[in-house]
Scaffold this active site. Structure first.
Site, PDB file in Angstrom:
ATOM      1  N   GLU A 122       0.820  -1.209   0.000  1.00  0.00           N
ATOM      2  CA  GLU A 122       0.000   0.000   0.000  1.00  0.00           C
ATOM      3  C   GLU A 122       0.862   1.270   0.000  1.00  0.00           C
ATOM      4  O   GLU A 122       1.779   1.402   0.816  1.00  0.00           O
ATOM      5  CB  GLU A 122      -0.939  -0.009   1.219  1.00  0.00           C
ATOM      6  CG  GLU A 122      -1.837   1.212   1.333  1.00  0.00           C
ATOM      7  CD  GLU A 122      -2.721   1.429   0.100  1.00  0.00           C
ATOM      8  OE1 GLU A 122      -3.265   0.445  -0.428  1.00  0.00           O
ATOM      9  OE2 GLU A 122      -2.839   2.589  -0.334  1.00  0.00           O
TER      10      GLU A 122
ATOM     11  N   ASP B 222       1.235   0.306  -5.033  1.00  0.00           N
ATOM     12  CA  ASP B 222       0.047   0.590  -5.849  1.00  0.00           C
ATOM     13  C   ASP B 222      -0.004   2.021  -6.370  1.00  0.00           C
ATOM     14  O   ASP B 222      -0.474   2.276  -7.471  1.00  0.00           O
ATOM     15  CB  ASP B 222      -1.254   0.216  -5.119  1.00  0.00           C
ATOM     16  CG  ASP B 222      -1.519   1.017  -3.843  1.00  0.00           C
ATOM     17  OD1 ASP B 222      -0.580   1.606  -3.271  1.00  0.00           O
ATOM     18  OD2 ASP B 222      -2.688   1.031  -3.406  1.00  0.00           O
ATOM     19  N   HIS B 223       0.482   2.976  -5.580  1.00  0.00           N
ATOM     20  CA  HIS B 223       0.444   4.391  -5.993  1.00  0.00           C
ATOM     21  C   HIS B 223       1.234   5.199  -4.977  1.00  0.00           C
ATOM     22  O   HIS B 223       1.731   4.653  -3.988  1.00  0.00           O
ATOM     23  CB  HIS B 223      -0.990   4.914  -6.108  1.00  0.00           C
ATOM     24  CG  HIS B 223      -1.845   4.623  -4.892  1.00  0.00           C
ATOM     25  ND1 HIS B 223      -1.652   5.233  -3.688  1.00  0.00           N
ATOM     26  CD2 HIS B 223      -2.852   3.729  -4.706  1.00  0.00           C
ATOM     27  CE1 HIS B 223      -2.521   4.766  -2.808  1.00  0.00           C
ATOM     28  NE2 HIS B 223      -3.257   3.839  -3.392  1.00  0.00           N
TER      29      HIS B 223
ATOM     30  N   HIS C  47      -1.026   3.298   4.903  1.00  0.00           N
ATOM     31  CA  HIS C  47      -2.010   4.132   4.204  1.00  0.00           C
ATOM     32  C   HIS C  47      -2.135   5.437   4.976  1.00  0.00           C
ATOM     33  O   HIS C  47      -2.108   5.435   6.208  1.00  0.00           O
ATOM     34  CB  HIS C  47      -3.364   3.399   4.156  1.00  0.00           C
ATOM     35  CG  HIS C  47      -4.379   4.043   3.263  1.00  0.00           C
ATOM     36  ND1 HIS C  47      -4.911   5.290   3.511  1.00  0.00           N
ATOM     37  CD2 HIS C  47      -4.950   3.607   2.113  1.00  0.00           C
ATOM     38  CE1 HIS C  47      -5.768   5.596   2.549  1.00  0.00           C
ATOM     39  NE2 HIS C  47      -5.812   4.591   1.678  1.00  0.00           N
TER      40      HIS C  47
ATOM     41  N   THR D 198      -6.225   2.375  -5.113  1.00  0.00           N
ATOM     42  CA  THR D 198      -5.940   0.942  -4.965  1.00  0.00           C
ATOM     43  C   THR D 198      -6.698   0.111  -5.986  1.00  0.00           C
ATOM     44  O   THR D 198      -6.134  -0.788  -6.624  1.00  0.00           O
ATOM     45  CB  THR D 198      -6.331   0.442  -3.554  1.00  0.00           C
ATOM     46  OG1 THR D 198      -5.431   0.995  -2.595  1.00  0.00           O
ATOM     47  CG2 THR D 198      -6.252  -1.069  -3.457  1.00  0.00           C
TER      48      THR D 198
HETATM   49  C1  GP9 Z   1      -8.978  -0.152   1.303  1.00  0.00           C
HETATM   50  C2  GP9 Z   1      -7.612  -0.035   0.739  1.00  0.00           C
HETATM   51  C3  GP9 Z   1      -7.248   1.420   0.472  1.00  0.00           C
HETATM   52  O1  GP9 Z   1      -9.552  -1.396   1.404  1.00  0.00           O
HETATM   53  O2  GP9 Z   1      -7.347  -0.924  -0.270  1.00  0.00           O
HETATM   54  O3  GP9 Z   1      -7.571   1.910  -0.777  1.00  0.00           O
HETATM   55  P1  GP9 Z   1      -7.025   3.330  -1.299  1.00  0.00           P
HETATM   56  O4  GP9 Z   1      -7.548   4.397  -0.367  1.00  0.00           O
HETATM   57  O5  GP9 Z   1      -5.517   3.288  -1.292  1.00  0.00           O
HETATM   58  O6  GP9 Z   1      -7.545   3.460  -2.683  1.00  0.00           O
HETATM   59 MN    MN Z   2      -3.953   2.206  -2.186  1.00  0.00          MN
END
Ligand code: GP9
Ligand code: MN
Length: 433
Positions: A38, A260-261, A198, A82
């Site tokens: 993440e 992911d980003h 996150h 995500t």
């Molecule tokens: C939530 C997680 C976060 O289940 O995958 O998503 P994001 O905020 O990074 O798009």
């Molecule tokens: Mn994410």
């Protein structure tokens, strides 16, 4: 309409990149684990803060000769964050120009993606994630993708201090999911979506005490704490690897790790800059674009010639790359990315807003930069032709991808030998037995 699907197939056919034969089928029949890291950006790799490595374990993987790693790999997500990253990795099509593809069309769309393709090669398929199943409409989208199992928050104890904002803490996700993983029939395709790193990058007191990293002290709290949760994620990955090794699973498993980003936004980048030995007072669009690099690594004891490749690519390229390594032909599918190992791989990396990066030129907000130096370019007629060709390709692939998904055109396209996914076949609350 129906005829557009053939136009799109024609486009992807023209851009098809044949596999490097030395790598095709190298991992045939092996388990695949996808570790979705993440908000994990490339600058964390090999980075030291206050004299200590932020992610010592992931660095070891990155630097290992058992790993194919990439240092010019970019995330390409839009507003779906995500879920856009997941969509690109699973389907090699882009997210949508607005919103999240999973949320907007995931309940009805026809997908021809990794879970279904691998299922039909005899794989079992599962996602492990410590948040509620409905987040990003995963519960519905995963059925259309053909995931057999989705172990969401309801499968774990997330009470009290076991979870943070987005669900079960990563160390617990890896630990508490082994009882499900070990029962999956092999070979399996298993995806772990982590959450602890996150925004707002919070650790509770106990995890803070176990965290030996001393945070930097920029003027931005999110930037400072980002390094601490990244360090926690690194420890989580190590604990999962310990499990793989202890059980011997590592020997027949390929682990794919990717960020992911971004975790640090463009607005925060000037505060981050000094930690990267850059000047935050002279910060521009080019600098922001360069920070959209995320890790992409393929790790397996079966790799002996691992190295860090500087080929340019992005999330859209993962599926054809992985399929070829697993010995599955990708040509009959509609995929917008190309195999990163192919000599014909396309190194123009499209961002969702039609900006793009390539080894030579970077185009952001209509300004062209020299990718290597960051200097603004005032292109000659010859350079202009190349730049226009890149831009045209980016525009075309994004709009073809949008047409494909917004009109659910894959329902009109049947790759030979591929069975259409039947979402009603899956019930994620019934568990494995
Ligand atoms: C939530 C997680 C976060 O289940 O995958 O998503 P994001 O905020 O990074 O798009
Ligand atoms: Mn994410």
């Amino acid at each position: 309409n129906k005829s557009e699907i053939y136009q799109i197939k024609n486009f992807t056919d023209q851009h098809y990149a044949a596999p490097d034969q030395a790598k095709f089928g190298k991992f045939k029949g092996k388990n695949v684990v996808i570790l979705h890291l993440e908000s994990f950006q490339q600058f964390l790799i090999n980075k030291k803060i206050n004299g200590k490595e932020v992610t010592p374990f992931i660095n070891k993987i990155y630097n290992s000769n058992h790993t194919y790693a990439f240092d010019n790999f970019f995330h390409q997500v839009g507003q779906g964050k995500t879920s856009d990253a997941e969509n690109m990795l699973e389907t090699s099509t882009y997210g949508l120009p607005q919103g999240s593809l999973f949320a907007q069309v995931g309940s009805d769309n026809t997908f021809q993606g990794a879970p279904a393709i691998l299922d039909q090669q005899g794989y079992s398929t599962a996602v492990f994630h410590g948040n509620v199943a409905s987040f990003w409409n995963r519960n519905n989208t995963y059925k259309n993708l053909g995931y057999q199992y989705f172990f969401d928050a309801s499968y774990y104890d997330t009470s009290g201090d076991k979870a943070t904002g987005y669900g079960l803490k990563d160390k617990l996700l890896f630990k508490d999911s082994t009882k499900y993983l070990q029962r999956l029939q092999q070979p399996f395709y298993a995806k772990y979506i982590t959450v602890t790193n996150h925004f707002p990058y919070q650790l509770d007191d106990k995890d803070m005490k176990n965290n030996r990293l001393k945070a930097p002290d920029t003027d931005d709290t999110a930037v400072n704490n980002y390094f601490l949760t990244a360090h926690y994620l690194d420890q989580s990955v190590k604990e999962f690897y310990d499990y793989l090794q202890k059980t011997g699973l590592d020997k027949n498993t390929v682990v794919v790790l990717y960020g992911d980003h971004y975790g640090i936004s463009n607005a925060e980048n000037p505060s981050l800059a000094p930690l990267l030995d850059k000047d935050g007072n002279n910060w521009n669009d080019y600098d922001n674009a360069m920070l959209q690099r995320v890790p992409f690594m393929i790790n397996s004891p079966a790799i002996e010639d691992g190295h860090v490749s500087s080929v340019y690519g992005g999330e859209i390229d993962v599926l054809p790359t992985l399929m070829h390594l697993l010995g599955i032909n990708s040509q009959k599918y509609i995929q917008f990315g190309t195999d990163l190992f192919s000599p014909q791989h396309d190194q123009v990396v499209a961002f969702r807003n039609r900006d793009w990066v390539s080894p030579k030129y970077t185009s952001i907000n209509g300004t062209i930069y020299d990718t290597k130096t960051g200097k603004e370019i005032h292109p000659t007629a010859k350079q202009r032709r190349q730049i226009k060709a890149n831009q045209d390709k980016v525009n075309m692939e994004l709009s073809f991808s949008d047409t494909l998904n917004q009109q659910n055109l894959l329902r009109f396209y049947q790759p030979e030998g591929f069975n259409k996914v039947d979402p009603s076949a899956y019930n994620y609350s019934s568990g494995l037995y």
